[in-house]
Write a protein that holds these residues in place. Structure first.
Motif, PDB file in Angstrom:
ATOM      1  N   VAL A   1       0.837  -1.196   0.000  1.00 16.59           N
ATOM      2  CA  VAL A   1       0.000   0.000   0.000  1.00 16.59           C
ATOM      3  C   VAL A   1       0.872   1.245   0.000  1.00 16.59           C
ATOM      4  CG1 VAL A   1      -1.681   1.356   1.320  1.00 16.59           C
ATOM      5  CG2 VAL A   1      -1.926  -1.127   1.174  1.00 16.59           C
ATOM      6  N   ILE A   2       0.503   2.212  -0.852  1.00 17.93           N
ATOM      7  CA  ILE A   2       1.084   3.552  -0.830  1.00 17.93           C
ATOM      8  C   ILE A   2      -0.032   4.499  -0.404  1.00 17.93           C
ATOM      9  CG2 ILE A   2       2.133   5.391  -2.193  1.00 17.93           C
ATOM     10  CD1 ILE A   2       3.237   3.242  -4.063  1.00 17.93           C
ATOM     11  N   THR A   3       0.155   5.186   0.717  1.00 16.62           N
ATOM     12  CA  THR A   3      -0.862   6.085   1.241  1.00 16.62           C
ATOM     13  C   THR A   3      -0.566   7.503   0.776  1.00 16.62           C
ATOM     14  OG1 THR A   3      -1.061   4.687   3.199  1.00 16.62           O
ATOM     15  CG2 THR A   3      -2.047   6.867   3.311  1.00 16.62           C
ATOM     16  N   VAL A   4      -1.579   8.164   0.211  1.00 19.01           N
ATOM     17  CA  VAL A   4      -1.407   9.513  -0.310  1.00 19.01           C
ATOM     18  C   VAL A   4      -2.490  10.420   0.241  1.00 19.01           C
ATOM     19  CG1 VAL A   4      -0.363   8.655  -2.437  1.00 19.01           C
ATOM     20  CG2 VAL A   4      -2.812   9.095  -2.369  1.00 19.01           C
ATOM     21  N   THR A   5      -2.232  11.705   0.170  1.00 17.98           N
ATOM     22  CA  THR A   5      -3.226  12.707   0.534  1.00 17.98           C
ATOM     23  C   THR A   5      -3.248  13.785  -0.536  1.00 17.98           C
ATOM     24  OG1 THR A   5      -3.957  14.203   2.299  1.00 17.98           O
ATOM     25  CG2 THR A   5      -1.603  14.118   1.869  1.00 17.98           C
ATOM     26  N   ALA A   6      -4.413  14.375  -0.747  1.00 21.91           N
ATOM     27  CA  ALA A   6      -4.553  15.394  -1.786  1.00 21.91           C
ATOM     28  C   ALA A   6      -3.642  16.579  -1.483  1.00 21.91           C
ATOM     29  CB  ALA A   6      -6.006  15.851  -1.874  1.00 21.91           C
ATOM     30  N   ALA A   7      -3.031  17.123  -2.536  1.00 22.79           N
ATOM     31  CA  ALA A   7      -2.120  18.261  -2.391  1.00 22.79           C
ATOM     32  C   ALA A   7      -2.140  19.056  -3.679  1.00 22.79           C
ATOM     33  CB  ALA A   7      -0.706  17.792  -2.063  1.00 22.79           C
ATOM     34  N   ASN A   8      -1.606  20.267  -3.615  1.00 26.48           N
ATOM     35  CA  ASN A   8      -1.550  21.113  -4.805  1.00 26.48           C
ATOM     36  C   ASN A   8      -0.207  21.833  -4.864  1.00 26.48           C
ATOM     37  OD1 ASN A   8      -2.455  22.329  -7.165  1.00 26.48           O
ATOM     38  ND2 ASN A   8      -3.266  24.113  -6.058  1.00 26.48           N
ATOM     39  N   PRO A   9       0.900  21.079  -4.989  1.00 25.96           N
ATOM     40  CA  PRO A   9       2.223  21.703  -4.979  1.00 25.96           C
ATOM     41  C   PRO A   9       2.558  22.320  -6.322  1.00 25.96           C
ATOM     42  CG  PRO A   9       2.450  19.366  -5.300  1.00 25.96           C
ATOM     43  CD  PRO A   9       0.981  19.622  -5.135  1.00 25.96           C
ATOM     44  N   ASP A  10       3.539  23.216  -6.323  1.00 27.14           N
ATOM     45  CA  ASP A  10       4.015  23.820  -7.569  1.00 27.14           C
ATOM     46  C   ASP A  10       5.329  23.178  -8.004  1.00 27.14           C
ATOM     47  OD1 ASP A  10       5.644  24.741  -5.595  1.00 27.14           O
ATOM     48  OD2 ASP A  10       5.446  26.868  -6.088  1.00 27.14           O
ATOM     49  N   TYR A  11       5.538  21.950  -7.569  1.00 25.47           N
ATOM     50  CA  TYR A  11       6.774  21.238  -7.902  1.00 25.47           C
ATOM     51  C   TYR A  11       6.469  19.761  -8.137  1.00 25.47           C
ATOM     52  CZ  TYR A  11       6.584  19.557  -3.050  1.00 25.47           C
ATOM     53  OH  TYR A  11       6.188  18.966  -1.879  1.00 25.47           O
ATOM     54  N   TYR A  12       7.443  19.060  -8.721  1.00 21.67           N
ATOM     55  CA  TYR A  12       7.391  17.607  -8.824  1.00 21.67           C
ATOM     56  C   TYR A  12       8.650  17.048  -8.183  1.00 21.67           C
ATOM     57  CZ  TYR A  12      10.611  17.956 -12.833  1.00 21.67           C
ATOM     58  OH  TYR A  12      11.690  18.211 -13.650  1.00 21.67           O
ATOM     59  N   THR A  13       8.704  15.741  -8.014  1.00 17.98           N
ATOM     60  CA  THR A  13       9.839  15.132  -7.317  1.00 17.98           C
ATOM     61  C   THR A  13      10.563  14.144  -8.214  1.00 17.98           C
ATOM     62  OG1 THR A  13       8.328  13.475  -6.367  1.00 17.98           O
ATOM     63  CG2 THR A  13       8.839  15.406  -5.015  1.00 17.98           C
ATOM     64  N   GLN A  14      11.849  13.967  -7.925  1.00 18.63           N
ATOM     65  CA  GLN A  14      12.693  13.063  -8.707  1.00 18.63           C
ATOM     66  C   GLN A  14      13.679  12.393  -7.761  1.00 18.63           C
ATOM     67  OE1 GLN A  14      15.107  14.757 -12.048  1.00 18.63           O
ATOM     68  NE2 GLN A  14      13.593  13.702 -13.276  1.00 18.63           N
TER      69      GLN A  14
END
Length: 875
Positions: free
Chosen positions: A576-589
């Motif tokens: 399971v990967i648990t996520v929550t709604a978000a609205n960032p101005d970036y992405y991840t690498q």
């Protein structure tokens, strides 16, 4: 075209324009053997006469008794579907309406259609049902099929549309339930056969061999019909895929279908900081200035560029599809284009969408319907829509970054203009060395043949679990072992010794209560992880285990249907990967660090002072951090540490070892050696997909000024799949072209100290330090001189462009080199002769079977491919 893109003239970003010419149709009468009812069904849909190549392929399949097979390898929109539908439907219709037998010999025929994606099977289902042939039951059988429908499909369907995964997990393990269907199996259609490459291709090849074995058990010898994009050596590749002899496969490769002309633009986005680079060709930019890692210049994001183009095309009502390799990229393009459109024409953003794997079934179906009906003006897609889905009526294709192979590129740009109308396509180069090379060398796109489809079904990591699955289906007999290759008996002995199988006088048996097919996931990585929204508890998608450390780690940004989520937790044990709604101005690498140990050398070449090797290695890799990058401009906003377990991989690699004296003779200072090797490694990884059908994210590398196994400066490039997939081996075979293209890429890039378009890597665990661009070019030229591919003067002339004062890059090569894993073997001391590359300085002041179960901790982020020709057809 320019007006639709919002341009008045060709900008400087366009590096090349190529027109692919139109072609007239060449038709043929319907073959005399085709049943009139089947012919009438096609004619009712507007097919007055088939094309010549369709009749040729269909007749070959119809005339075969099961000992010969056919592959139709032609371009996009050439009508491959009719070529296999005609003989299949003829046999099904005659068996249902004309032939009356008794007992088991009822005359009823069945057929199996295999496609790599559900979307393609759904499209085929629609086209087959549109023919409305009475009495012919055509059904899809995939993970979305309701359980209450499955019994009817097994017992009554004439034509079953499935994918290799369902064949592996559902049909073959339960073949007794499918006995009625399998006993009458006359045709097996393998659609998009060119897509079965690498480790996935090896798995599918073994599944097909298991199918042929089961068919023989029930007395059936089906004819295999392959449909493929244009590819090199299609007969040989298809024969290896189905486990047959190349001589038993006939290839039809010339299309007689009409084709409109296609204008293709090669577009290289401009640097976002034009003042920091000496670039006479870069176009002016209105983008805000932004710096890359270590102050490197960065080009305009391929996502931003494609999104702008898609928005312009949507405003002009030009129906467009944009292809990108990553799921997140597809979501980002659709989301960004929608934002642009909201500013220009409110409401139009609703006609832009993303399409990728991981969507729920109802989401995929709704998108496919909207695309066909024309409601969707622009769609950003991964390769899920690259395949032969009928999306006629599109006007333009945007290719966001090189898709990996020429076959995929032509497949993608062929999505537009499918009804014979003219169209245009734009390849937008991403910040990748291969993309840089190709937009500056269009001849390697348009004037070279397509790649060979390569895979290795004899890889013990792949073959072992399939032997268990085959034994569970029907006990393996000694006379059947050639079906799976010459190493089968040795692997069976190991499986018996470890308790997986039991050997009796009559063969090898699976005696465990678990289902043997669960030992392997055809697409790698084991069972997928479920992505769960913490607030609602709902499952919003899935992710392969192979991607979980790089894309599902805590802090990662996950995008789904235009909505973004922040990963809170990664629980690999519970899946399971648990996520929550978000609205960032970036992405991840994500970033990782790697250690490599040499286990065995299988091939070796001494090229002057350079030792070129190919063999088995053990890789230890660990994701240690992730970067936050701005959506606009790709600026690095931060670097966050991670604490994830290391992943282990035993695979195959190519490596170069050279004495330090060679580097010094090439004008490389001792303090710069780590940065030189590191930069050359990055660039070589980026260019390997030019010669091997792979992606840079499927391969890995390591460089060090002293490796404990070679006792010399060494560069490794390795496959990212257990046992290897052949990519590194392909690089070994074409090393000269590979290295020359790598050198040309570095020399062609306008940056001064290195950037993502040449020597920086987006997945470097050392934060792209140290790097020495000029020294990397000197090293690559030296390797080519030592190999006898360049003279000393040619090497010196090439390097003149980078041998400028002030490019010693102070402070950027002083970091310590990366650590390598200790190894029990030590290479003997080598003595070196005076180097042939000295003039270049003038231009510058044991064979162990791996475990069956692939732990989720094992690294699966690199690539390889290789092919072995079968000696004969065991069927």
């Amino acid at each position: 075209m320019l007006e639709q893109l919002g341009l008045t003239e060709l900008p400087a970003q366009v590096r090349h324009v190529r027109t692919l010419p139109a072609q007239e149709a060449q038709t043929s009468p319907w073959p005399s053997w085709a049943h009139p009812a089947v012919v009438e069904a096609f004619q009712s849909l507007g097919v007055d006469e088939p094309y010549l190549h369709q009749v040729q392929a269909a007749t070959l399949a119809h005339d075969s008794s099961g000992s010969r097979h056919v592959i139709l390898a032609t371009g996009t929109a050439s009508g491959k579907s009719l070529a296999y539908q005609l003989p299949v439907l003829d046999a099904l219709y005659r068996g249902e309406h004309e032939y009356q037998g008794t007992g088991f010999d009822t005359g009823r025929a069945t057929a199996l259609y295999l496609s790599p994606t559900k979307a393609l099977a759904a499209d085929q289902l629609s086209s087959l049902r549109a023919l409305n042939l009475p009495g012919i039951a055509v059904e899809a059988y995939d993970g979305d099929t309701p359980r209450e429908d499955r019994r009817f499909i097994r017992e009554r369907a004439h034509l079953v549309l499935a994918n290799p995964d369902m064949l592996h997990h559902a049909i073959l393990p339960n073949h007794a339930r499918w006995a009625t269907f399998l006993r009458k199996l006359k045709y097996v259609v393998v659609d998009e056969a060119h897509g079965y490459r690498g480790v996935f291709g090896a798995h599918v090849s073994l599944v097909v061999r298991r199918l042929r074995r089961i068919c023989r058990h029930y007395g059936a010898t089906p004819v295999f019909i392959g449909a493929s994009a244009t590819s090199a050596e299609p007969a040989e590749s298809f024969a290896r895929l189905i486990g047959s002899r190349p001589q038993a496969v006939t290839a039809i490769t010339r299309s007689a279908a009409p084709r409109g002309s296609t204008q293709v633009l090669l577009w290289e986005p401009e640097f976002t900081e034009p003042d920091t680079v000496r670039d006479r060709l870069a176009a002016p930019t209105r983008q805000p200035a932004g710096a890359g890692e270590n102050g490197a210049p960065v080009r305009k994001s391929v996502i931003s560029q494609v999104a702008e183009m898609m928005a312009d095309l949507a405003v002009s009502r030009t129906r467009t599809i944009a292809f990108i390799k990553s799921r997140r990229g597809a979501e980002a393009i659709a989301q960004t284009a929608g934002h642009y459109l909201d500013e220009v024409e409110p409401g139009l953003s609703e006609r832009i969408a993303a399409y990728r794997a991981g969507y729920l079934p109802e989401e995929r179906r709704a998108l496919e319907i909207g695309l066909r009906r024309g409601h969707i003006l622009g769609i950003a897609s991964t390769s899920a829509l690259e395949l032969g889905i009928d999306i006629a009526g599109l006007d333009a294709v945007l290719v966001a970054g090189w898709p990996g192979t020429r076959a995929s590129f032509y497949q993608q740009i062929g999505r537009a203009g499918r009804a014979g109308q003219d169209s245009f396509a734009v390849l937008i180069a991403s910040e990748d060395p291969l993309d840089t090379y190709l937009v500056h060398h269009p001849e390697d796109i348009f004037d070279q043949g397509v790649e060979k489809t390569v895979f290795d079904p004899h890889n013990p990591y792949v073959l072992s679990p399939h032997l268990c699955a085959a034994a569970a289906e029907i006990p393996l007999r000694r006379e059947e072992l050639p079906i799976f290759g010459t190493s089968t008996e040795r692997l069976l002995e190991s499986l018996v010794s470890r308790g997986y199988l039991r050997q009796r006088a009559t063969g090898w048996f699976w005696t465990h209560p678990e289902q043997a097919s669960d030992l392997v996931n055809l697409r790698g990585g084991g069972a997928p992880l479920h992505i769960v929204e913490s607030d609602t508890g709902s499952v919003i998608g899935t992710m392969d285990r192979a991607q979980s450390h790089s894309q599902g780690h805590p802090g990662a940004i996950y995008t789904h249907q235009g909505k973004t989520f922040l990963v809170e937790d990664l629980d690999e044990e519970k899946g399971v990967i648990t996520v929550t709604a978000a609205n960032p101005d970036y992405y991840t690498q994500a970033r990782d660090v790697t250690e490599v140990a040499v286990l065995a050398t299988e091939k070796s070449l001494q090229q002057g002072q350079v030792s070129l090797n190919f063999g088995q290695v053990r890789v230890r890799s660990q994701v240690v951090s992730y970067q936050k990058k701005s959506l606009v401009g790709q600026q690095v906003l931060g670097d966050e540490p991670l604490e994830l377990e290391p992943q282990l991989l035993q695979t195959r690699a190519i490596w170069w070892s050279m004495p330090a004296s060679l580097l010094q003779a090439a004008g490389i200072h001792e303090k710069d050696i780590p940065g030189v090797l590191h930069a050359a490694e990055h660039a070589a990884i980026g260019l390997l997909p030019l010669v091997a059908t792979c992606d840079r994210w499927d391969i890995g590398g390591l460089s060090t000024a002293f490796h404990i196994d070679t006792e010399l400066p060494t560069i490794f490039v390795y496959d990212g799949h257990p046992g290897g997939a052949g990519f590194a081996e392909r690089g070994f075979e074409r090393v000269t072209h590979w290295l020359r293209a790598t050198l040309d890429t570095i020399l062609a890039c306008e940056c001064e100290l290195g950037c993502p378009s040449c020597v920086q890597s987006p997945k470097c665990g050392n934060r792209n330090e140290p790097l020495h661009k000029k020294g990397a070019a000197q090293l690559l030229a030296s390797l080519l001189v030592e190999a006898g591919e360049l003279t000393e003067q040619q090497g010196a002339d090439l390097l003149g462009a980078v041998a400028q004062p002030g490019t010693d890059e102070p402070g950027r090569s002083s970091n310590p080199n990366r650590t390598t894993a200790p190894n029990r073997t030590t290479a003997p001391n080598r003595t070196t002769a005076p180097g042939r590359a000295s003039a270049l300085s003038q231009a510058s002041t044991p064979d162990q079977l791996p475990p069956l179960e692939q732990s989720h901790r094992e690294l699966t982020v690199t690539e390889s491919l290789t092919g072995h020709k079968d000696s004969g057809d065991p069927f």
